[in-house]
Design an enzyme around this catalytic site. Structure first.
Site, PDB file in Angstrom:
ATOM      1  N   CYS A 122      -2.503   8.431   3.855  1.00 26.65           N
ATOM      2  CA  CYS A 122      -3.148   7.741   2.763  1.00 26.65           C
ATOM      3  C   CYS A 122      -4.560   7.848   2.175  1.00 26.65           C
ATOM      4  O   CYS A 122      -4.237   7.710   0.677  1.00 26.65           O
ATOM      5  CB  CYS A 122      -2.506   6.302   2.570  1.00 26.65           C
ATOM      6  SG  CYS A 122      -2.633   4.641   3.700  1.00 26.65           S
ATOM      7  N   GLU A 178       0.492  -1.054   0.079  1.00 31.97           N
ATOM      8  CA  GLU A 178      -0.065   0.003   0.217  1.00 31.97           C
ATOM      9  C   GLU A 178       0.957   1.339   0.156  1.00 31.97           C
ATOM     10  O   GLU A 178       1.961   1.477   0.989  1.00 31.97           O
ATOM     11  CB  GLU A 178      -1.217  -0.023   1.502  1.00 31.97           C
ATOM     12  CG  GLU A 178      -1.856   1.262   1.123  1.00 31.97           C
ATOM     13  CD  GLU A 178      -2.791   1.402   2.244  1.00 31.97           C
ATOM     14  OE1 GLU A 178      -2.281   2.647   2.593  1.00 31.97           O
ATOM     15  OE2 GLU A 178      -2.674   0.694   3.567  1.00 31.97           O
TER      16      GLU A 178
END
Length: 467
Positions: free
Chosen positions: A268, A234
């Site tokens: 994020c 990720e």
């Protein structure tokens, strides 16, 4: 002559002091850790799912009892204000409990339709040793995404945490020790970047779960080359929001401001760019700027503070430079940063900022900022919004603000992203797959699909009668 062991320091963004310092593991300690992990896995995998669940629930209970200490440590380590610090533990518990309870169903054998004279099943077997490399920005949430499901699936776990959140790994170790977890099932190591890559390249682990930058993700893939192991990545985002003409503006503005500025924008899946229909554009800009101006930037140990420092001065200066470049190119800043006394060049403390008159020629609209700034562009219709939302190398989440569910469905079908929200943002539902596309990475955590990533299938094909 005595050899001095190298250390890793946690530099506090509060005042630049050394908050924690730990020795880097030696080659012998690394080897011993993974040897113990592999030995423990042969026994751990044979426990029932309920037995593993008992240990994991007990570890969650132990972690929650450390809440007061953890909230203060988070403030010192990465700048999260104590006024909101407990929220991460609530998310930690939600994800952990859900994945623990889901394990019975997610790990159940798959049984095809019956065939006379045969027994056929697909088992879900653990991979072995899972190596989690976790970041500092949501240090408990990102860790729990892989560690708890890995253990529930019958794997053992080794955790390497970011330099700025060294103590988080120790809290996980402490929680599992309190729970009585067998030795070797969960361990943590303090490693530098070269050691981390060597662990992967040397074949000590059977899976890598990494959250971090694109450059570091490429390094993980390079280290794993030829090892034939899964590497879950990720790698960040530049997450967009679209405010349609029919949106509930008060609700949208309040939630988008929080999505952009919470955790000093260091998320994020935070909102980094907004596209607002031309009929509501001015209201969206004014509303988010007004809320941004009301944040209390200060020492995160002060209960009145709701916006702490960024992780380090260099990160704040990067965002300041993005803003300055945008303004030079014609963008308009809507928050008077002179009202924020601590916001100074060279400081980790940075005020929120809202920019209008922006476009995709500006870094602030295309490169990950990871700070408390958001650019807002005017669009004429859904098609233009979709085009701009997809104009990114990232694809983690996107948020649509509308009262029209059918319109949201149509737009969602066209978006290149792992998650599409309607009327919310910046949240992980553990029942749903957490994944991304393009430079955001690959793989999946959470949900039943997350368990598929932590196991391998084994087929049983038994003929029941031979005569």
């Amino acid at each position: 002559m005595q050899t001095i062991q190298a250390t890793i320091q946690c530099i506090s963004p509060i005042d630049g002091s050394i908050y924690a310092e730990r020795p880097i593991a030696t080659s012998e300690q690394i080897q011993a850790c993974f040897t113990a992990s592999r030995a423990a896995q042969s026994t751990w995998r044979r426990l029932s799912i309920q037995e593993r669940a008992n240990y994991c629930h007990a570890a969650v209970d132990a972690m929650l009892k450390m809440k007061t200490r953890i909230v203060e440590e988070l403030a010192w380590q990465m700048g999260r204000p104590v006024s909101v610090g407990a929220g991460e533990l609530r998310g930690f518990e939600e994800r952990a409990r859900y994945m623990i309870e889901l394990a019975n169903t997610a790990l159940a054998d798959l049984v095809p339709s019956p065939t006379a004279g045969f027994e056929r099943r697909i088992l879900r077997e653990p991979l072995g040793v899972v190596f989690t490399i976790a970041p500092w920005n949501y240090p408990f949430l990102t860790t729990v995404n892989s560690v708890i499901p890995a253990l529930m699936a019958g794997n053992t776990s080794v955790l390497k945490h970011a330099a700025n959140t060294l103590l988080v790994a120790e809290r996980f170790q402490e929680a599992f020790a309190t729970a009585g977890l067998p030795a070797g099932v969960f361990q943590h190591l303090v490693l530098d970047h070269m050691q981390t890559a060597k662990v992967i390249a040397d074949g000590l682990t059977d899976m890598v779960c990494f959250t971090g930058s694109v450059a570091a993700g490429k390094a993980m893939e390079a280290a794993a080359s030829g090892r034939f192991i899964p590497v879950g990545l990720e790698l960040g985002g530049k997450d967009p929001a679209y405010v349609r003409a029919d949106a509930n503006l008060q609700h949208a503005i309040e939630n988008l401001a929080d999505g952009a500025f919470f955790n000093s924008g260091q998320s994020c899946c935070g909102i980094e760019r907004i596209y607002a229909h031309e009929s509501v554009y001015n209201e969206v800009v004014a509303g988010i700027a007004k809320l941004g101006s009301q944040y209390k930037l200060g020492n995160p140990l002060d209960p009145k503070t709701n916006l702490g420092p960024m992780i380090k001065p260099a990160s704040a200066d990067f965002v300041r430079e993005q803003i300055n470049q945008a303004i030079t190119a014609g963008a308009v800043a809507h928050v008077d940063t002179s009202e924020f006394e601590l916001d100074q060049a060279g400081s980790a403390y940075m005020a929120p900022q809202v920019l209008s008159n922006v476009d995709h020629s500006m870094s602030v609209m295309v490169e990950e900022s990871f700070g408390p700034v958001v650019g807002i562009m005017k669009v004429k219709d859904d098609a233009e919004a979709i085009r701009l939302m997809n104009d990114s190398p990232y694809g983690l989440t996107a948020a649509i603000w509308t009262e029209d569910v059918e319109a949201a469905e149509r737009i969602a079908a066209e978006l290149q992203t792992g998650t599409v929200f309607m009327n919310r943002c910046d949240y992980l539902d553990p029942a749903l797959a957490w994944t991304g596309v393009k430079d955001t990475g690959r793989g999946c955590t959470l949900s039943s699909i997350g368990y598929e990533a932590l196991t391998r299938p084994k087929s049983l094909h038994f003929r029941l009668q031979t005569r």
